[in-house]
Design a protein around this motif. Structure first.
Motif, PDB file in Angstrom:
ATOM      1  N   CYS A 348     -11.591 -19.193 -16.447  1.00  0.00           N
ATOM      2  CA  CYS A 348     -12.505 -18.771 -15.370  1.00  0.00           C
ATOM      3  C   CYS A 348     -11.987 -17.499 -14.713  1.00  0.00           C
ATOM      4  CB  CYS A 348     -12.654 -19.875 -14.329  1.00  0.00           C
ATOM      5  SG  CYS A 348     -13.321 -21.425 -14.974  1.00  0.00           S
ATOM      6  N   PRO A 349     -12.223 -16.330 -15.307  1.00  0.00           N
ATOM      7  CA  PRO A 349     -11.721 -15.086 -14.723  1.00  0.00           C
ATOM      8  C   PRO A 349     -12.603 -14.524 -13.622  1.00  0.00           C
ATOM      9  CG  PRO A 349     -12.839 -14.618 -16.782  1.00  0.00           C
ATOM     10  CD  PRO A 349     -12.894 -16.108 -16.602  1.00  0.00           C
ATOM     11  N   GLU A 350     -13.734 -15.175 -13.336  1.00  0.00           N
ATOM     12  CA  GLU A 350     -14.672 -14.599 -12.366  1.00  0.00           C
ATOM     13  C   GLU A 350     -14.096 -14.557 -10.959  1.00  0.00           C
ATOM     14  OE1 GLU A 350     -15.387 -17.091 -14.387  1.00  0.00           O
ATOM     15  OE2 GLU A 350     -16.678 -16.124 -15.873  1.00  0.00           O
ATOM     16  N   ASN A 351     -13.144 -15.418 -10.652  1.00  0.00           N
ATOM     17  CA  ASN A 351     -12.624 -15.501  -9.295  1.00  0.00           C
ATOM     18  C   ASN A 351     -11.480 -14.534  -9.023  1.00  0.00           C
ATOM     19  OD1 ASN A 351     -14.417 -17.605  -8.710  1.00  0.00           O
ATOM     20  ND2 ASN A 351     -13.006 -19.143  -9.508  1.00  0.00           N
ATOM     21  N   ARG A 352     -11.210 -13.642  -9.950  1.00  0.00           N
ATOM     22  CA  ARG A 352     -10.122 -12.692  -9.766  1.00  0.00           C
ATOM     23  C   ARG A 352     -10.620 -11.395  -9.137  1.00  0.00           C
ATOM     24  NH1 ARG A 352      -7.512 -12.831 -15.727  1.00  0.00           N
ATOM     25  NH2 ARG A 352      -6.567 -14.895 -15.680  1.00  0.00           N
ATOM     26  N   ALA A 353      -9.716 -10.744  -8.439  1.00  0.00           N
ATOM     27  CA  ALA A 353     -10.015  -9.398  -7.948  1.00  0.00           C
ATOM     28  C   ALA A 353     -10.002  -8.417  -9.110  1.00  0.00           C
ATOM     29  CB  ALA A 353      -8.992  -8.983  -6.896  1.00  0.00           C
ATOM     30  N   SER A 354     -10.902  -7.465  -9.093  1.00  0.00           N
ATOM     31  CA  SER A 354     -10.980  -6.464 -10.148  1.00  0.00           C
ATOM     32  C   SER A 354     -10.136  -5.247  -9.793  1.00  0.00           C
ATOM     33  CB  SER A 354     -12.432  -6.037 -10.366  1.00  0.00           C
ATOM     34  OG  SER A 354     -12.935  -5.405  -9.191  1.00  0.00           O
ATOM     35  N   LEU A 355      -9.849  -4.411 -10.777  1.00  0.00           N
ATOM     36  CA  LEU A 355      -9.109  -3.186 -10.523  1.00  0.00           C
ATOM     37  C   LEU A 355      -9.887  -2.278  -9.575  1.00  0.00           C
ATOM     38  CD1 LEU A 355      -6.869  -1.120 -10.978  1.00  0.00           C
ATOM     39  CD2 LEU A 355      -8.063  -0.391 -13.055  1.00  0.00           C
ATOM     40  N   SER A 356     -11.190  -2.146  -9.799  1.00  0.00           N
ATOM     41  CA  SER A 356     -11.986  -1.279  -8.924  1.00  0.00           C
ATOM     42  C   SER A 356     -12.014  -1.812  -7.498  1.00  0.00           C
ATOM     43  CB  SER A 356     -13.414  -1.156  -9.469  1.00  0.00           C
ATOM     44  OG  SER A 356     -14.028  -2.442  -9.560  1.00  0.00           O
ATOM     45  N   GLY A 357     -12.119  -3.146  -7.366  1.00  0.00           N
ATOM     46  CA  GLY A 357     -12.106  -3.731  -6.033  1.00  0.00           C
ATOM     47  C   GLY A 357     -10.780  -3.543  -5.330  1.00  0.00           C
ATOM     48  N   TYR A 358      -9.685  -3.689  -6.083  1.00  0.00           N
ATOM     49  CA  TYR A 358      -8.369  -3.493  -5.477  1.00  0.00           C
ATOM     50  C   TYR A 358      -8.168  -2.035  -5.066  1.00  0.00           C
ATOM     51  CZ  TYR A 358      -3.411  -2.816  -4.874  1.00  0.00           C
ATOM     52  OH  TYR A 358      -2.205  -2.450  -4.369  1.00  0.00           O
ATOM     53  N   ALA A 359      -8.582  -1.101  -5.932  1.00  0.00           N
ATOM     54  CA  ALA A 359      -8.405   0.317  -5.621  1.00  0.00           C
ATOM     55  C   ALA A 359      -9.166   0.693  -4.349  1.00  0.00           C
ATOM     56  CB  ALA A 359      -8.868   1.173  -6.802  1.00  0.00           C
ATOM     57  N   ALA A 360     -10.393   0.164  -4.224  1.00  0.00           N
ATOM     58  CA  ALA A 360     -11.172   0.446  -3.012  1.00  0.00           C
ATOM     59  C   ALA A 360     -10.521  -0.195  -1.789  1.00  0.00           C
ATOM     60  CB  ALA A 360     -12.602  -0.070  -3.196  1.00  0.00           C
ATOM     61  N   TRP A 361      -9.994  -1.410  -1.957  1.00  0.00           N
ATOM     62  CA  TRP A 361      -9.305  -2.093  -0.850  1.00  0.00           C
ATOM     63  C   TRP A 361      -8.064  -1.312  -0.427  1.00  0.00           C
ATOM     64  CZ3 TRP A 361      -4.365  -4.002  -0.457  1.00  0.00           C
ATOM     65  CH2 TRP A 361      -4.103  -4.866   0.611  1.00  0.00           C
ATOM     66  N   GLU A 362      -7.289  -0.845  -1.405  1.00  0.00           N
ATOM     67  CA  GLU A 362      -6.080  -0.098  -1.094  1.00  0.00           C
ATOM     68  C   GLU A 362      -6.411   1.196  -0.365  1.00  0.00           C
ATOM     69  OE1 GLU A 362      -2.429   0.663  -3.910  1.00  0.00           O
ATOM     70  OE2 GLU A 362      -3.766   2.405  -3.984  1.00  0.00           O
ATOM     71  N   LYS A 363      -7.472   1.872  -0.799  1.00  0.00           N
ATOM     72  CA  LYS A 363      -7.867   3.120  -0.159  1.00  0.00           C
ATOM     73  C   LYS A 363      -8.235   2.886   1.300  1.00  0.00           C
ATOM     74  CE  LYS A 363      -8.710   7.531  -1.068  1.00  0.00           C
ATOM     75  NZ  LYS A 363      -7.699   8.428  -1.676  1.00  0.00           N
ATOM     76  N   ARG A 364      -8.803   1.725   1.569  1.00  0.00           N
ATOM     77  CA  ARG A 364      -9.275   1.433   2.930  1.00  0.00           C
ATOM     78  C   ARG A 364      -8.152   0.966   3.840  1.00  0.00           C
ATOM     79  NH1 ARG A 364     -13.923  -3.080   4.443  1.00  0.00           N
ATOM     80  NH2 ARG A 364     -13.865  -2.813   6.703  1.00  0.00           N
ATOM     81  N   HIS A 365      -7.215   0.196   3.300  1.00  0.00           N
ATOM     82  CA  HIS A 365      -6.242  -0.477   4.159  1.00  0.00           C
ATOM     83  C   HIS A 365      -4.851   0.129   4.129  1.00  0.00           C
ATOM     84  CE1 HIS A 365      -8.854  -3.745   5.401  1.00  0.00           C
ATOM     85  NE2 HIS A 365      -9.259  -3.878   4.160  1.00  0.00           N
ATOM     86  N   VAL A 366      -4.501   0.845   3.078  1.00  0.00           N
ATOM     87  CA  VAL A 366      -3.166   1.438   3.030  1.00  0.00           C
ATOM     88  C   VAL A 366      -3.258   2.828   3.651  1.00  0.00           C
ATOM     89  CG1 VAL A 366      -1.237   2.105   1.561  1.00  0.00           C
ATOM     90  CG2 VAL A 366      -2.630   0.123   0.958  1.00  0.00           C
ATOM     91  N   SER A 367      -2.845   2.925   4.880  1.00  0.00           N
ATOM     92  CA  SER A 367      -3.020   4.151   5.652  1.00  0.00           C
ATOM     93  C   SER A 367      -2.001   5.207   5.251  1.00  0.00           C
ATOM     94  CB  SER A 367      -2.867   3.847   7.147  1.00  0.00           C
ATOM     95  OG  SER A 367      -1.537   3.415   7.412  1.00  0.00           O
ATOM     96  N   PRO A 368      -2.304   6.488   5.508  1.00  0.00           N
ATOM     97  CA  PRO A 368      -1.315   7.542   5.253  1.00  0.00           C
ATOM     98  C   PRO A 368      -0.017   7.310   6.015  1.00  0.00           C
ATOM     99  CG  PRO A 368      -3.488   8.488   5.638  1.00  0.00           C
ATOM    100  CD  PRO A 368      -3.598   7.035   5.950  1.00  0.00           C
ATOM    101  N   GLU A 369      -0.127   6.727   7.225  1.00  0.00           N
ATOM    102  CA  GLU A 369       1.087   6.460   7.997  1.00  0.00           C
ATOM    103  C   GLU A 369       1.968   5.440   7.297  1.00  0.00           C
ATOM    104  OE1 GLU A 369      -2.038   8.149  10.369  1.00  0.00           O
ATOM    105  OE2 GLU A 369      -1.992   6.300   9.207  1.00  0.00           O
ATOM    106  N   ALA A 370       1.335   4.410   6.700  1.00  0.00           N
ATOM    107  CA  ALA A 370       2.112   3.399   5.982  1.00  0.00           C
ATOM    108  C   ALA A 370       2.767   3.993   4.751  1.00  0.00           C
ATOM    109  CB  ALA A 370       1.203   2.230   5.587  1.00  0.00           C
ATOM    110  N   LEU A 371       2.042   4.850   4.047  1.00  0.00           N
ATOM    111  CA  LEU A 371       2.614   5.492   2.861  1.00  0.00           C
ATOM    112  C   LEU A 371       3.779   6.386   3.241  1.00  0.00           C
ATOM    113  CD1 LEU A 371      -0.577   6.447   0.826  1.00  0.00           C
ATOM    114  CD2 LEU A 371       1.057   4.635   0.343  1.00  0.00           C
ATOM    115  N   GLU A 372       3.640   7.105   4.344  1.00  0.00           N
ATOM    116  CA  GLU A 372       4.718   7.981   4.781  1.00  0.00           C
ATOM    117  C   GLU A 372       5.945   7.162   5.161  1.00  0.00           C
ATOM    118  OE1 GLU A 372       6.871  11.128   5.196  1.00  0.00           O
ATOM    119  OE2 GLU A 372       4.810  11.168   4.469  1.00  0.00           O
ATOM    120  N   SER A 373       5.709   6.021   5.767  1.00  0.00           N
ATOM    121  CA  SER A 373       6.823   5.147   6.124  1.00  0.00           C
ATOM    122  C   SER A 373       7.533   4.653   4.881  1.00  0.00           C
ATOM    123  CB  SER A 373       6.308   3.966   6.958  1.00  0.00           C
ATOM    124  OG  SER A 373       7.348   3.051   7.212  1.00  0.00           O
ATOM    125  N   GLN A 374       6.765   4.260   3.860  1.00  0.00           N
ATOM    126  CA  GLN A 374       7.378   3.799   2.614  1.00  0.00           C
ATOM    127  C   GLN A 374       8.126   4.933   1.923  1.00  0.00           C
ATOM    128  OE1 GLN A 374       4.837   1.561  -0.022  1.00  0.00           O
ATOM    129  NE2 GLN A 374       3.697   0.663   1.672  1.00  0.00           N
TER     130      GLN A 374
END
Length: 703
Positions: A348-374
């Motif tokens: 049952c792979p339907e319940n998994r997050a997709s690559l496109s969904g993850y990429a869009a989520w990361e773009k929305r939630h991983v802020s430039p400030e967080a990236l700079e901190s890392q």
């Protein structure tokens, strides 16, 4: 003690059994091995784990060892597995008394820990490691903290901490803002993840590079139904959206999933060949796949073929670009393939997050400030110029990397394994990581909270500085610790301290070394090069700005009038690598000095100065130069770009440089200037069109 655990007959009071826990999900990823032991209470679970680690391979190690009064038996004398307690309901035997949560945050943290560690009764003062936690589970908890609580916690606060200490570290924060959960929806187009951006950028720099192509094989032993296997293969490939990705540049890189992945599994029958002939043919297949480069703008970035070696012996060869898969995701794919072939209903792979969904989520939630901190964190951890690993092969490194590699396992004896584990335990590090010693001037350990110099020893330490024996003698010293295991100690020059929570904190430098754009720079070296110019009496170099905006600035006492930046740059470029050449020059009446006659670097940025004469950059003359200048102005937000303007000096970076080249290559950008074949003198016509950049555009990436 160890003998009693290993053989129950040695001591009648000790019995050991193991149970394969599948859980209600009955999925492969939820299965775990748990051991139950009837033994004296003073035998701690951690001690038993250490003993088993010496006696068993890693895949046979139980996740937990649970104490019970007796091993339950059935009427015929066999272990009654159904009567064994549920592992989730049993708290490990710990030295710390059980303590309930005292705040809502501690309650939520315990819920997260219980879900990951699969232990219900966790006390807020229980150490994560003592509960069976490891680095992988710590990362899972960090993910839950960010998703459920909106908190980005330090990895070590989980690995080395308790629920209470973790709660105390995040309780005062005001940015608690849970992230939106990942959705299972698949998008036809999405941004790239940050890792994909990195790989895409490297592919643009060198489209012919093959060092990010991964290749592997899967041996299948036993009789299989090819028709059933092909159905399973097709369904699994379709379920992994990443395998259909292609990459285009649409105002920046974008990945598209507008075409189904290639599910064709070519079958090659080599069963009529001898074993050596078949292996040679397989090696040829591998070489052929590696020679065929991947075009990221097209699909089919994942290739596979099946080789039939015999009726019960098959091999699947997989070749792919790492921008869509890595070794971990291939292991997931192969696990899916096994599950789908064995039980199509359970897949049952339907319940998994997709690559496109993850990429869009990361773009929305991983802020430039967080990236700079890392980015700032990892620069502190590994430095800006890590030493080249010396493998001790006695061979010189090739001028051109082949990117070929291999692994050779080495079996350590029981005694040496025990000593290595004990060393790692004493120094609070993993077996594979270098020691991170904080020492005083006499190389003695400083107490917790006190500052000292960070010193490093370990198997990955280099032999010294390249062609600089003086610095090697100062920084690479005989190691007074470890009984000769690592005989060299490296004085990093970083001033650090160990906090009361066990974290390593970098406080500054013991020397004048500065970091600019990822490069370690010794100001004295730049100053010597500047003062070798006959028109410069005294020079002092310092860094201005922070992080990516950090620039190298030189304050100069002139020896004569009419000193220009152009002649200084020409002088330095013959003596220094580009990262060490200052980007700004100031004329001062005198360089500030301390009472001991050394440069007073703390006052350099506040000394009054006058601007040095600059040579204006000429205006674009041809149509091509004007178009390219406009591209630079739009990308960099610059008001005026001349033909001698430096891309990086006016705000460019590596990713923008690729964007610039992409725009220049775009068919919609019409700036082709025809020049003559043969000689490049004006007045002749070139047979083939040539794309032109401003004069400094050839240096689009920092060296």
């Amino acid at each position: 003690m160890h003998g009693a655990v290993a053989l129950a007959s040695v001591c009648a009071g000790v019995k050991l059994t193991a149970r394969d826990i599948a859980g209600s999900e009955a999925q492969a990823e939820s299965r775990r091995l748990v051991a139950y032991v009837s033994a004296p209470a003073e035998l701690a679970e951690s001690d038993l784990q250490k003993f088993l680690a010496e006696a068993l391979p890693s895949y046979m190690l139980p996740e937990r060892i649970i104490h019970v009064d007796d091993i339950p038996l059935t009427r015929n004398g066999k272990v009654d597995f159904a009567a064994l307690p549920d592992p989730a309901s049993v708290r490990p035997l710990l030295s710390t008394p059980f303590a309930e949560p005292q705040s809502d945050l501690e309650v939520r943290l315990r819920q997260i820990w219980s879900g990951i560690l699969r232990i219900e009764n966790i006390g807020v003062n229980d150490q994560f490691i003592s509960l069976g936690g490891d680095s992988l589970r710590a990362m899972l908890i960090l993910g839950q903290l960010q998703t459920l609580l909106g908190v980005r916690a330090d990895f070590r606060l989980v690995l080395n901490g308790t629920i209470r200490s973790l709660a105390a570290s995040i309780e005062g924060r005001t940015e608690l803002n849970p992230c939106t959960a990942l959705t299972c929806r698949k998008l036809n187009r999405s941004p790239l993840t940050h890792l994909q951006e990195h790989l895409w950028f490297l592919a643009q720099l060198d489209p012919s590079a093959r060092n990010y192509i991964i290749q592997g094989g899967l041996r299948i032993k036993g009789n299989i139904s090819l028709a059933r296997f092909n159905r399973a293969w097709t369904e699994v490939i379709h379920s992994h959206q990443a395998l259909s990705a292609r990459f285009i540049d649409k105002d920046g890189p974008v990945q598209c999933f507008d075409a189904p992945p290639c599910t064709n599994l070519e079958l090659i029958d080599v069963s009529h060949l001898t074993s050596s002939e078949a292996e040679e043919l397989i090696a040829q297949f591998r070489r052929t796949e590696l020679k065929d480069n991947f075009d990221l703008g097209q699909d089919h970035l994942f290739r596979a073929r099946m080789v039939r070696l015999g009726p019960d012996n098959h091999l699947i060869l997989i070749t792919a670009h790492e921008i869509i898969v890595d070794a971990w995701s291939i292991s997931v794919l192969l696990r899916d393939l096994q599950q789908r072939y064995v039980d199509a209903v359970a897949f049952c792979p339907e319940n998994r997050a997709s690559l496109s969904g993850y990429a869009a989520w990361e773009k929305r939630h991983v802020s430039p400030e967080a990236l700079e901190s890392q980015r700032h964190y990892w620069r502190r951890q590994i430095g800006d110029d890590p030493p080249v690993l010396s493998l001790g092969t006695g061979r010189a490194r090739p001028q051109t990397n082949s990117y070929r590699g291999a692994s050779h396992p080495v079996l350590l004896g029981g005694d040496l394994s025990s000593r290595v584990r004990e060393f790692a335990r004493r120094n609070s590090c993993t077996i594979d990581n270098v020691k991170l010693y904080v020492l005083d001037a006499r190389l003695k350990r400083v107490p917790v909270g006190a500052s000292g110099e960070l010193c490093i020893a370990g198997r990955c330490l280099s032999a010294g500085y390249w062609q600089d024996q003086d610095r090697t003698d100062r920084c690479f010293l005989p190691n007074p610790y470890d009984g000769g295991q690592y005989d060299v100690l490296y004085r990093s020059g970083d001033i650090a301290r160990i906090s009361t929570s066990g974290l390593l904190e970098i406080c500054g430098r013991s020397d004048n070394q500065i970091k600019v754009r990822g490069f370690r720079i010794e100001p004295e070296e730049v100053e010597v090069a500047l003062e070798s110019h006959p028109a410069i009496a005294k020079a002092a170099v310092f860094a201005e700005g922070i992080d990516e905006d950090r620039r190298l600035t030189a304050s100069l006492e002139p020896a004569r009038e009419n000193l220009s930046s152009r002649e200084i740059l020409a002088h330095l470029r013959n003596r220094l690598p580009s990262p060490m050449v200052p980007t700004a020059f100031r004329l001062v009446d005198s360089v500030p000095l301390t009472t001991s006659g050394k440069i007073d670097r703390a006052r350099l940025s506040s000394v009054p100065y006058r601007e040095i004469e600059t040579s204006p950059s000429a205006e674009p003359r041809t149509r091509n130069e004007r178009v390219l200048a406009r591209i630079w102005e739009d990308l960099l937000g610059a008001e005026r770009v001349g033909i001698d303007s430096s891309f990086f000096d006016i705000g460019g970076d590596s990713l923008l440089s690729v964007r610039c080249v992409t725009l220049a290559r775009s068919p919609s950008t019409s700036f082709i200037e025809h020049r003559p074949s043969g000689s490049w003198r004006p007045g002749k016509r070139r047979r083939h069109p040539t794309t032109w950049l401003p004069r400094t555009a050839y240096c689009l990436c920092p060296p």
